[in-house]
Scaffold this motif. Structure first.
Motif, PDB file in Angstrom:
ATOM      1  N   ALA A  22       0.936  -1.229   0.516  1.00  0.00           N
ATOM      2  CA  ALA A  22       0.001  -0.161  -0.440  1.00  0.00           C
ATOM      3  C   ALA A  22       0.908   1.448  -0.051  1.00  0.00           C
ATOM      4  CB  ALA A  22      -0.980  -0.213   1.441  1.00  0.00           C
ATOM      5  N   TRP A  23       1.595   1.476   1.066  1.00  0.00           N
ATOM      6  CA  TRP A  23       2.758   2.408   0.761  1.00  0.00           C
ATOM      7  C   TRP A  23       3.516   2.228  -0.400  1.00  0.00           C
ATOM      8  CZ3 TRP A  23       8.028   2.792  -0.072  1.00  0.00           C
ATOM      9  CH2 TRP A  23       9.405   3.853  -0.151  1.00  0.00           C
ATOM     10  N   ALA A  24       4.261   1.000  -1.106  1.00  0.00           N
ATOM     11  CA  ALA A  24       4.652   1.556  -2.700  1.00  0.00           C
ATOM     12  C   ALA A  24       3.293   1.676  -3.246  1.00  0.00           C
ATOM     13  CB  ALA A  24       5.525   0.189  -3.057  1.00  0.00           C
ATOM     14  N   ILE A  25       2.272   1.646  -3.336  1.00  0.00           N
ATOM     15  CA  ILE A  25       0.984   2.249  -4.363  1.00  0.00           C
ATOM     16  C   ILE A  25       0.823   3.566  -4.415  1.00  0.00           C
ATOM     17  CG2 ILE A  25      -1.302   2.503  -5.452  1.00  0.00           C
ATOM     18  CD1 ILE A  25      -0.343  -1.163  -5.204  1.00  0.00           C
ATOM     19  N   ALA A  26       1.410   4.496  -2.319  1.00  0.00           N
ATOM     20  CA  ALA A  26       1.426   5.682  -2.964  1.00  0.00           C
ATOM     21  C   ALA A  26       2.088   6.279  -2.885  1.00  0.00           C
ATOM     22  CB  ALA A  26       0.710   5.499  -1.001  1.00  0.00           C
ATOM     23  N   GLN A  27       3.115   5.642  -3.152  1.00  0.00           N
ATOM     24  CA  GLN A  27       4.687   6.611  -3.763  1.00  0.00           C
ATOM     25  C   GLN A  27       4.643   6.241  -5.306  1.00  0.00           C
ATOM     26  OE1 GLN A  27       6.249   7.517  -1.032  1.00  0.00           O
ATOM     27  NE2 GLN A  27       4.764   6.234  -0.346  1.00  0.00           N
ATOM     28  N   LEU A  28       3.912   5.587  -6.127  1.00  0.00           N
ATOM     29  CA  LEU A  28       3.870   5.582  -7.854  1.00  0.00           C
ATOM     30  C   LEU A  28       2.524   6.174  -8.256  1.00  0.00           C
ATOM     31  CD1 LEU A  28       5.661   2.627  -8.053  1.00  0.00           C
ATOM     32  CD2 LEU A  28       6.154   4.247  -8.251  1.00  0.00           C
ATOM     33  N   GLY A  29       1.903   6.510  -7.376  1.00  0.00           N
ATOM     34  CA  GLY A  29      -0.403   6.614  -7.785  1.00  0.00           C
ATOM     35  C   GLY A  29      -0.915   5.404  -8.675  1.00  0.00           C
ATOM     36  N   TRP A  30      -1.947   6.029  -9.121  1.00  0.00           N
ATOM     37  CA  TRP A  30      -2.587   5.069  -9.228  1.00  0.00           C
ATOM     38  C   TRP A  30      -2.284   4.020 -10.895  1.00  0.00           C
ATOM     39  CZ3 TRP A  30      -5.431   1.962  -6.243  1.00  0.00           C
ATOM     40  CH2 TRP A  30      -6.496   2.595  -5.814  1.00  0.00           C
ATOM     41  N   ILE A  31      -2.092   4.852 -11.343  1.00  0.00           N
ATOM     42  CA  ILE A  31      -1.176   4.059 -13.193  1.00  0.00           C
ATOM     43  C   ILE A  31       0.410   2.997 -12.732  1.00  0.00           C
ATOM     44  CG2 ILE A  31      -0.379   4.751 -15.652  1.00  0.00           C
ATOM     45  CD1 ILE A  31      -2.244   7.257 -14.918  1.00  0.00           C
ATOM     46  N   ALA A  32       1.062   4.091 -12.666  1.00  0.00           N
ATOM     47  CA  ALA A  32       2.675   3.627 -11.921  1.00  0.00           C
ATOM     48  C   ALA A  32       2.105   2.574 -11.037  1.00  0.00           C
ATOM     49  CB  ALA A  32       3.302   4.892 -12.029  1.00  0.00           C
ATOM     50  N   GLY A  33       1.921   2.495  -9.905  1.00  0.00           N
ATOM     51  CA  GLY A  33       2.267   1.714  -9.069  1.00  0.00           C
ATOM     52  C   GLY A  33       1.480   0.068  -9.264  1.00  0.00           C
ATOM     53  N   PRO A  34       0.312  -0.451 -10.229  1.00  0.00           N
ATOM     54  CA  PRO A  34      -0.844  -1.600 -10.701  1.00  0.00           C
ATOM     55  C   PRO A  34       0.584  -2.050 -12.021  1.00  0.00           C
ATOM     56  CG  PRO A  34      -2.516   0.268 -10.023  1.00  0.00           C
ATOM     57  CD  PRO A  34      -1.378   1.123  -9.483  1.00  0.00           C
ATOM     58  N   ALA A  35       0.911  -0.986 -12.624  1.00  0.00           N
ATOM     59  CA  ALA A  35       1.501  -0.806 -14.230  1.00  0.00           C
ATOM     60  C   ALA A  35       2.589  -1.608 -13.402  1.00  0.00           C
ATOM     61  CB  ALA A  35       2.121  -0.144 -14.584  1.00  0.00           C
ATOM     62  N   VAL A  36       3.923  -0.940 -12.660  1.00  0.00           N
ATOM     63  CA  VAL A  36       5.031  -1.562 -12.175  1.00  0.00           C
ATOM     64  C   VAL A  36       4.564  -2.907 -11.335  1.00  0.00           C
ATOM     65  CG1 VAL A  36       6.727  -1.577 -10.751  1.00  0.00           C
ATOM     66  CG2 VAL A  36       6.629   0.579 -11.551  1.00  0.00           C
ATOM     67  N   MET A  37       3.881  -3.337 -10.256  1.00  0.00           N
ATOM     68  CA  MET A  37       3.024  -4.561 -10.022  1.00  0.00           C
ATOM     69  C   MET A  37       3.168  -5.586 -11.340  1.00  0.00           C
ATOM     70  SD  MET A  37       0.479  -5.625  -6.998  1.00  0.00           S
ATOM     71  CE  MET A  37       1.661  -4.094  -6.030  1.00  0.00           C
ATOM     72  N   LEU A  38       2.220  -5.754 -12.301  1.00  0.00           N
ATOM     73  CA  LEU A  38       2.442  -6.428 -13.567  1.00  0.00           C
ATOM     74  C   LEU A  38       3.972  -6.536 -13.746  1.00  0.00           C
ATOM     75  CD1 LEU A  38      -1.076  -5.142 -14.978  1.00  0.00           C
ATOM     76  CD2 LEU A  38      -0.707  -7.129 -13.698  1.00  0.00           C
ATOM     77  N   LEU A  39       3.894  -5.659 -13.995  1.00  0.00           N
ATOM     78  CA  LEU A  39       5.537  -6.022 -15.104  1.00  0.00           C
ATOM     79  C   LEU A  39       6.634  -6.742 -13.995  1.00  0.00           C
ATOM     80  CD1 LEU A  39       7.479  -4.901 -17.008  1.00  0.00           C
ATOM     81  CD2 LEU A  39       8.647  -3.799 -15.654  1.00  0.00           C
ATOM     82  N   PHE A  40       6.572  -6.869 -12.973  1.00  0.00           N
ATOM     83  CA  PHE A  40       7.215  -7.465 -11.883  1.00  0.00           C
ATOM     84  C   PHE A  40       6.584  -9.206 -11.988  1.00  0.00           C
ATOM     85  CE2 PHE A  40       9.443  -3.776  -9.832  1.00  0.00           C
ATOM     86  CZ  PHE A  40      11.198  -4.525  -9.929  1.00  0.00           C
ATOM     87  N   SER A  41       5.614  -9.527 -11.713  1.00  0.00           N
ATOM     88  CA  SER A  41       4.411 -10.448 -11.733  1.00  0.00           C
ATOM     89  C   SER A  41       5.227 -11.195 -13.051  1.00  0.00           C
ATOM     90  CB  SER A  41       3.553  -9.823 -11.872  1.00  0.00           C
ATOM     91  OG  SER A  41       2.534  -9.482 -12.806  1.00  0.00           O
ATOM     92  N   PHE A  42       4.830 -10.634 -14.511  1.00  0.00           N
ATOM     93  CA  PHE A  42       5.337 -11.234 -15.779  1.00  0.00           C
ATOM     94  C   PHE A  42       6.632 -11.078 -15.886  1.00  0.00           C
ATOM     95  CE2 PHE A  42       6.457 -11.111 -19.793  1.00  0.00           C
ATOM     96  CZ  PHE A  42       6.304 -11.759 -20.484  1.00  0.00           C
ATOM     97  N   VAL A  43       7.306 -10.523 -15.571  1.00  0.00           N
ATOM     98  CA  VAL A  43       9.568 -10.845 -15.265  1.00  0.00           C
ATOM     99  C   VAL A  43       9.518 -12.102 -14.529  1.00  0.00           C
ATOM    100  CG1 VAL A  43      11.373 -10.056 -15.224  1.00  0.00           C
ATOM    101  CG2 VAL A  43      10.170  -8.508 -16.262  1.00  0.00           C
ATOM    102  N   THR A  44       9.274 -11.859 -13.422  1.00  0.00           N
ATOM    103  CA  THR A  44       8.948 -13.353 -12.497  1.00  0.00           C
ATOM    104  C   THR A  44       8.529 -14.329 -12.802  1.00  0.00           C
ATOM    105  OG1 THR A  44       9.034 -11.168 -10.704  1.00  0.00           O
ATOM    106  CG2 THR A  44       9.035 -13.666 -10.371  1.00  0.00           C
ATOM    107  N   TYR A  45       7.882 -14.526 -13.642  1.00  0.00           N
ATOM    108  CA  TYR A  45       6.974 -15.938 -14.333  1.00  0.00           C
ATOM    109  C   TYR A  45       7.936 -16.348 -15.518  1.00  0.00           C
ATOM    110  CZ  TYR A  45       4.465 -19.313 -16.939  1.00  0.00           C
ATOM    111  OH  TYR A  45       4.165 -19.936 -17.293  1.00  0.00           O
TER     112      TYR A  45
END
Length: 445
Positions: A22-45
């Motif tokens: 929640a803290w991490a998304i608060a720093q990045l905002g509604w656009i970048a926060g979920p986008a960064v999370m999806l990016l990491f999930s794709f790269v990790t998979y």
């Protein structure tokens, strides 16, 4: 099986990392926060799928098995890369064990403080030292670390996976309840606003948030060790790919919900730890249950991450001193109610106890280690999650230089290196700021 491998991965992935989202998304905002999370999930998979193919060298059915991550690097890449990989892997696991000790002590204190706060009707600030709680956690880990091997802690992983869903679910539920009560979705498209923080703080915090998300997804470091406990046929890589896909899908949905609802409830003021930051709000008993679940989960996760270090040192000692009675002799101790006796080994008893004591003392010395774990998450992400899996895959599949596939894989690796560097820089700045107001062994919350 797919089920137990998925439990191991979920135990490793949905760690205390989920609480800082929640803290991490608060720093990045509604656009970048979920986008960064999806990016990491794709790269990790994607990189985990490449890594599962490296469990056997050569033929996927009958090729030589690599029992650990370092074994895979040794048999496929060889040379100085083996030492580099081993050093980064074991340093990373060591750092995670310290981070988990601190996270568990913070949750123990949150239970104590919420009850103290509740009894005094909010009048007592209830400050307390984290040291006794770290010692309690250390004692429980000394006992559990005497379980000889990875495949014997499957039950611990399943309990820990259930606990991680429990506290993440409570965090999610409290977030939804808070949004429903206020009737507003807080937060903005670009994250925490300048004014609440300075321009420089905004940049450093955004970078640290990327490090936090990278840390929340890191499990490649123990993937091959988990794969080594999978039964075959079918071949281990097939089972492991299914387990990886399932666990990362579950984890990502969970992360999105927890991070987003936490940010929607608190906006710019989302706490660094969702459940200890909810702190003293009612229903306090529900927060106590959530924090108890975190403690039980971290007790199990600590073992999942430390078993590879234990196995490595014990194997090395046995090869170095094969004649030593102290290192190799096992005493059989009958356990009431169990068919098999417990095999007590003196070297294992002494070395594992010493290791847990060392992690506990370092935790007491550096209790703001979450920033340091952010550094370890950032440093471990590129080499262990991306660089070695990509290099081993290129070598194993004999992908020709400068082919389009080779170029794409190399570009992925370079992009992740840049992410690791900037995330590491953000966490280092966090540590420097913490050190300015710090006294060893004197931290209270």
């Amino acid at each position: 099986t797919i089920c137990t491998a998925t439990a191991h991965i979920i135990t490793a992935v949905i760690g205390s990392g989920v609480l800082s989202l929640a803290w991490a998304i608060a720093q990045l905002g509604w656009i970048a926060g979920p986008a960064v999370m999806l990016l990491f999930s794709f790269v990790t998979y994607y990189t985990s799928s490449l890594l599962t193919d490296c469990y056997r060298t050569g033929d996927p059915f009958s090729g030589k098995r690599n029992y650990t991550y370092t074994d895979a690097v040794r048999s496929i890449l060889g040379g100085y890369k083996v030492k580099a990989c081993g050093l980064i892997q074991y340093l990373n696991l060591f750092g995670i064990s310290i981070g988990y000790t601190i996270a568990a002590s913070i949750s123990m204190m949150a239970i104590k403080r919420s009850n103290c706060f509740h009894e005094s009707g909010g009048k007592n600030p209830c400050h307390m030292s984290s040291n006794p709680y770290m010692i309690m956690f250390g004692v429980s880990e000394i006992l559990l670390s005497q379980i000889p091997d990875f495949d014997q802690i499957w039950w611990l992983s399943i309990v820990a996976a259930v606990m991680s869903f429990t506290y993440s679910g409570i965090g999610l539920g409290l977030g939804i309840a808070k949004v429903a009560a206020t009737g507003t979705f807080k937060g903005s498209l670009t994250g925490i606003s300048i004014g609440t923080v300075t321009q420089a703080q905004k940049i450093w915090r955004s970078l640290q948030a990327i490090g936090d998300i990278a840390f929340a997804y890191s499990f490649s470091v123990i993937l091959i060790e988990i794969q080594d406990t999978v039964k075959s046929p079918p071949e281990e890589a097939k089972t492991m790919k299914k387990a990886t896909k399932l666990s990362i899908a579950v984890t990502t949905v969970f992360y999105m919900l927890c991070g987003s609802m936490g940010y929607a409830s608190f906006g710019d003021f989302a706490p660094g730890n969702l459940l200890t930051g909810f702190g003293f709000f009612n229903p306090f008993w529900l927060l106590d249950i959530a924090n108890a679940a975190i403690i039980i989960h971290l007790v199990g996760a600590y073992q999942v991450f430390c078993q590879p270090i234990f196995a490595f040192i014990e194997k090395w000692a046995t090869q170095r001193w094969p004649e030593s009675y102290f290192i190799t002799k096992e005493f059989k101790i009958p356990v009431p109610g169990y068919r098999h006796p417990y095999k007590l080994n003196m070297f294992r008893l002494v070395w594992r106890t010493g290791f847990v004591m060392l992690t506990t003392v370092i935790s007491m010395l550096l209790p703001f280690f979450n920033d340091v774990v952010g550094i370890l998450g950032a440093l471990g992400f590129w080499p262990l999650t991306v660089y070695f899996p990509v290099e081993m895959y290129i070598q194993q599949k004999k992908i020709s230089k400068w082919s389009s596939r080779w170029i794409c894989l190399k570009m992925l690796s370079m992009a992740c290196l840049m992410i690791s560097i900037v995330a590491g820089a953000g966490s280092i700045v966090g540590v420097i700021l913490d050190l300015k107001v710090y006294k060893p062994f004197k931290t209270t919350y």
